[in-house]
Design an enzyme around this catalytic site. Structure first.
Site, PDB file in Angstrom:
ATOM      1  CB  SER A 100      -4.283  -6.597   4.653  1.00 11.08           C
ATOM      2  OG  SER A 100      -3.949  -5.344   4.142  1.00 11.08           O
ATOM      3  CG  HIS A 146      -1.925  -0.995   1.380  1.00  6.65           C
ATOM      4  ND1 HIS A 146      -2.033  -1.832   2.458  1.00  6.65           N
ATOM      5  CD2 HIS A 146      -2.950  -1.332   0.555  1.00  6.65           C
ATOM      6  CE1 HIS A 146      -3.075  -2.632   2.314  1.00  6.65           C
ATOM      7  NE2 HIS A 146      -3.644  -2.363   1.153  1.00  6.65           N
ATOM      8  CE  LYS A 151     -12.989  -6.774   3.433  1.00 10.13           C
ATOM      9  NZ  LYS A 151     -12.374  -6.107   2.284  1.00 10.13           N
ATOM     10  NE  ARG A 198      -2.901  -7.263  -4.218  1.00  8.83           N
ATOM     11  CZ  ARG A 198      -3.646  -7.435  -3.129  1.00  8.83           C
ATOM     12  NH1 ARG A 198      -3.072  -7.749  -2.002  1.00  8.83           N
ATOM     13  NH2 ARG A 198      -4.952  -7.303  -3.178  1.00  8.83           N
TER      14      ARG A 198
HETATM   15  P1  ADP Z   1      -9.943  -3.539  -0.404  1.00  3.02           P
HETATM   16  O1  ADP Z   1     -10.679  -4.329   0.638  1.00  3.02           O
HETATM   17  O2  ADP Z   1     -10.662  -2.296  -0.833  1.00  3.02           O
HETATM   18  O3  ADP Z   1      -9.445  -4.342  -1.576  1.00  3.02           O
HETATM   19  P2  ADP Z   1      -7.174  -3.419   0.480  1.00  3.02           P
HETATM   20  O4  ADP Z   1      -6.625  -2.672   1.658  1.00  3.02           O
HETATM   21  O5  ADP Z   1      -7.038  -4.895   0.479  1.00  3.02           O
HETATM   22  O6  ADP Z   1      -8.678  -2.946   0.387  1.00  3.02           O
HETATM   23  O7  ADP Z   1      -6.520  -2.865  -0.849  1.00  3.02           O
HETATM   24  C1  ADP Z   1      -6.632  -1.522  -1.226  1.00  3.02           C
HETATM   25  C2  ADP Z   1      -6.010  -1.352  -2.602  1.00  3.02           C
HETATM   26  O8  ADP Z   1      -4.613  -1.564  -2.519  1.00  3.02           O
HETATM   27  C3  ADP Z   1      -6.535  -2.332  -3.655  1.00  3.02           C
HETATM   28  O9  ADP Z   1      -6.614  -1.661  -4.898  1.00  3.02           O
HETATM   29  C4  ADP Z   1      -5.469  -3.402  -3.698  1.00  3.02           C
HETATM   30  O10 ADP Z   1      -5.416  -4.044  -4.947  1.00  3.02           O
HETATM   31  C5  ADP Z   1      -4.224  -2.551  -3.453  1.00  3.02           C
HETATM   32  N1  ADP Z   1      -3.128  -3.342  -2.903  1.00  3.02           N
HETATM   33  C6  ADP Z   1      -3.132  -4.105  -1.793  1.00  3.02           C
HETATM   34  N2  ADP Z   1      -1.923  -4.698  -1.607  1.00  3.02           N
HETATM   35  C7  ADP Z   1      -1.135  -4.289  -2.644  1.00  3.02           C
HETATM   36  C8  ADP Z   1       0.211  -4.566  -3.061  1.00  3.02           C
HETATM   37  N3  ADP Z   1       0.987  -5.410  -2.386  1.00  3.02           N
HETATM   38  N4  ADP Z   1       0.663  -3.966  -4.188  1.00  3.02           N
HETATM   39  C9  ADP Z   1      -0.152  -3.143  -4.877  1.00  3.02           C
HETATM   40  N5  ADP Z   1      -1.417  -2.853  -4.567  1.00  3.02           N
HETATM   41  C10 ADP Z   1      -1.912  -3.412  -3.466  1.00  3.02           C
END
Ligand code: ADP
Length: 162
Positions: A128, A17, A41, A90
């Site tokens: 996460s 992130h 959630k 990703r």
């Molecule tokens: P959500 O529940 O909205 O998907 P996340 O916190 O899991 O929330 O992810 C938020 C954004 O960050 C999403 O667009 C996800 O694809 C991106 N993201 C999460 N981890 C990574 C990573 N390692 N590299 C690039 N983008 C990421």
């Protein structure tokens, strides 16, 4: 002034992130990292805890703000006078869901576009959920999250502090 919004759960924020935040902050005047307060959630960290961890992670970027929001992203974007959403991609597995979300949002708010930043290869496997799994079994999460977040994870799982 151009404002972009990077919405997500950030439960918790990872280096993946942070990499997206760093790159997005360079292509906009102002970036708002927006934590979705989604009552449906199940999350490990409360919204307040997630905000605290994000704020600590982005303190080096001077055009990044951190907030939470409830309800529809399109309404939040309108309230912030923003027409650009940032999301990270990703693997190809992210694509279908992200495409659906982006198209739905655009249907709801014609002027809203979603920009996808490709993951840094270094963090392409970081999520996460896997970080939480590693922490739950007392694994070392320091490669995936900042020391501040690693400490919060360990406390959450009551490791080393009981
Ligand atoms: P959500 O529940 O909205 O998907 P996340 O916190 O899991 O929330 O992810 C938020 C954004 O960050 C999403 O667009 C996800 O694809 C991106 N993201 C999460 N981890 C990574 C990573 N390692 N590299 C690039 N983008 C990421």
């Amino acid at each position: 002034m151009k404002t972009c919004i990077y919405p997500g759960s950030f439960d918790p924020i990872t280096y993946g992130h942070i990499d997206i935040i760093e790159r997005a902050s360079k292509i906009t005047d102002k970036l708002i990292v927006a934590v979705l307060n989604n009552h449906d959630k199940q999350s490990l960290f409360s919204v307040e805890e997630r905000l605290e961890m994000i704020k600590d992670s982005v303190k080096g970027f001077n055009n990044v703000e951190v907030e939470s929001f409830e309800g529809l992203l399109v309404d939040y974007a309108k309230s912030k006078d923003s027409r650009l959403i940032i999301r990270g991609l990703r693997a190809v597995t992210d694509f279908e869901y992200e495409l659906q979300m982006a198209q739905t949002n655009r249907e709801l708010y014609k002027d809203l576009d979603t920009v996808f930043l490709l993951t840094n290869l270094k963090y392409s496997y970081v999520s996460s959920s896997t970080v939480k799994q590693v922490a739950a079994f007392d694994g070392d999460v320091n490669k995936f999250v900042t020391p501040f977040v690693a400490d919060k994870l360990m406390r959450k799982y009551n490791k080393h502090f009981v």
